[in-house]
Scaffold this motif. Structure first.
Motif, short mmCIF file in Angstrom:
data_model
loop_
_atom_site.label_atom_id
_atom_site.label_comp_id
_atom_site.label_asym_id
_atom_site.label_seq_id
_atom_site.Cartn_x
_atom_site.Cartn_y
_atom_site.Cartn_z
N LYS A 168 31.82 12.48 18.75
CA LYS A 168 31.21 12.63 20.07
C LYS A 168 30.24 11.49 20.35
N VAL A 169 30.25 11.06 21.62
CA VAL A 169 29.35 10.02 22.10
C VAL A 169 28.64 10.57 23.33
N THR A 170 27.32 10.46 23.37
CA THR A 170 26.54 11.04 24.46
C THR A 170 25.60 10.00 25.06
N PHE A 171 25.59 9.94 26.39
CA PHE A 171 24.72 9.01 27.11
C PHE A 171 23.83 9.78 28.08
N VAL A 172 22.66 9.23 28.35
CA VAL A 172 21.85 9.65 29.50
C VAL A 172 21.83 8.46 30.44
N HIS A 173 22.00 8.71 31.74
CA HIS A 173 22.12 7.60 32.68
C HIS A 173 21.74 8.06 34.08
N ARG A 174 22.01 7.22 35.06
CA ARG A 174 21.71 7.52 36.46
C ARG A 174 22.97 7.98 37.18
N PRO A 175 22.88 8.98 38.06
CA PRO A 175 24.05 9.47 38.80
C PRO A 175 24.74 8.38 39.62
N ARG A 194 31.72 16.75 28.63
CA ARG A 194 30.64 17.56 29.18
C ARG A 194 29.76 16.69 30.09
N LEU A 195 29.33 17.27 31.21
CA LEU A 195 28.51 16.54 32.17
C LEU A 195 27.46 17.48 32.74
N GLN A 196 26.24 17.00 32.83
CA GLN A 196 25.17 17.79 33.44
C GLN A 196 24.28 16.88 34.28
N PHE A 197 23.94 17.35 35.48
CA PHE A 197 23.04 16.62 36.36
C PHE A 197 21.62 17.19 36.26
N ILE A 198 20.64 16.30 36.27
CA ILE A 198 19.23 16.68 36.18
C ILE A 198 18.58 16.42 37.53
N HIS A 199 17.90 17.43 38.08
CA HIS A 199 17.24 17.32 39.38
C HIS A 199 15.73 17.44 39.19
N PRO A 200 14.94 16.57 39.83
CA PRO A 200 13.48 16.65 39.69
C PRO A 200 12.93 17.99 40.14
N LYS A 201 13.44 18.49 41.26
CA LYS A 201 13.01 19.80 41.77
C LYS A 201 14.13 20.42 42.59
N LYS A 202 14.02 21.68 42.88
CA LYS A 202 15.05 22.40 43.63
C LYS A 202 15.26 21.77 45.00
N GLY A 203 16.52 21.52 45.33
CA GLY A 203 16.84 20.94 46.63
C GLY A 203 16.85 19.43 46.66
N SER A 204 16.43 18.79 45.58
CA SER A 204 16.42 17.32 45.53
C SER A 204 17.72 16.79 44.93
#
Length: 247
Positions: A168-175, A194-204
């Motif tokens: 497995k290879v895992t990166f953190v990056h920009r959308p 596997r993919l997951q998006f990180i949001h600063p706050k709800k609705g952003s």
């Protein structure tokens, strides 16, 4: 290797008080993306070999020791950051598990060998290096943020060479780089899993993504529920705390 502080360095805690890390305001310090990468990545638990590319001051490598007993190698091109990481390793008494290599990642397949690692993690520079005048005047920050010494293609290519078949290879990056990331991963036989998006706050809008690929894996991408960092009160959300500290 002495672990005492030098110059403008300070000693910080890594997430909780179980690990300490040497940092400095004049070089790139660890941030949320490093912690999330260390929590999201698949890693062998009891034995095996893990390599952390673009290691900076060693935050990801150190955090991975909370989840695994495997041997961990950090790689950082900047000598000052690599030295800080080495001293943090000593400070935490992790010399038997974690080691640092000071080198450009493009040299690693020849230096360390192909298919030697069970897992690769990387928090690479996010921004293409089109115009040097747009870089931060601080060279340490510029190297950490811009593709000066390694491009996205370098990162993916090297990761594919280093990881074992099925590893497995895992990166953190920009959308904003998602399509580049997906196409480049497939070009180098790392099938996105596997993919997951990180949001600063709800609705952003999402401002970060975590993505895992498998060497020569079958097409089968799972998109995790998005993770929100801050609640309406400006504090970390419960879901973020769960990722950080566990249940």
């Amino acid at each position: 290797m002495e672990s005492r502080l030098q110059g403008d360095e300070r000693l910080d805690y890594l997430v909780d008080e179980s690990l300490k890390i040497i940092q400095s305001p004049s070089v790139f310090s660890f941030s949320l993306d490093a912690v999330l990468l260390s929590r999201f990545a698949y890693i062998p638990i009891q034995k095996g070999r893990i390599i952390d590319l673009c290691s900076g001051n060693g935050a990801v490598a150190l955090l991975l020791t909370q989840r695994s007993k495997a041997q961990i190698t950090g790689v950082e091109i900047q000598e000052r950051l690599s030295d800080m990481a080495k001293r943090s390793i000593v400070l935490n008494g992790l010399e038997d598990q974690v080691s640092m290599v000071t080198d450009n990642i493009v040299n690693l397949p020849e230096k360390l060998g192909h298919g030697r690692f069970d897992a690769v993690v990387c928090n690479p520079p996010y921004f293409p290096s089109a115009n040097r005048k747009d870089h931060n005047e601080n060279e340490h920050l510029a190297v950490a943020r811009h593709e000066i010494y390694c491009t996205l293609e370098d990162v993916v290519s090297v990761s594919s060479k280093l990881v074992k078949q099925g590893g497995k290879v895992t990166f953190v990056h920009r959308p904003q780089r998602l399509m580049d990331i997906l196409s480049t991963m497939r070009a180098y036989r790392l099938e996105p899993k596997r993919l997951q998006f990180i949001h600063p706050k709800k609705g952003s809008e999402a401002n970060m993504l975590l993505i895992e690929g498998m060497k020569d894996g079958r097409p089968d991408l799972h998109i995790h529920s998005p993770l929100t960092v801050y609640g309406e009160d400006g504090q970390y959300t419960e879901e973020l705390k769960t990722v950080f500290y566990g249940k």
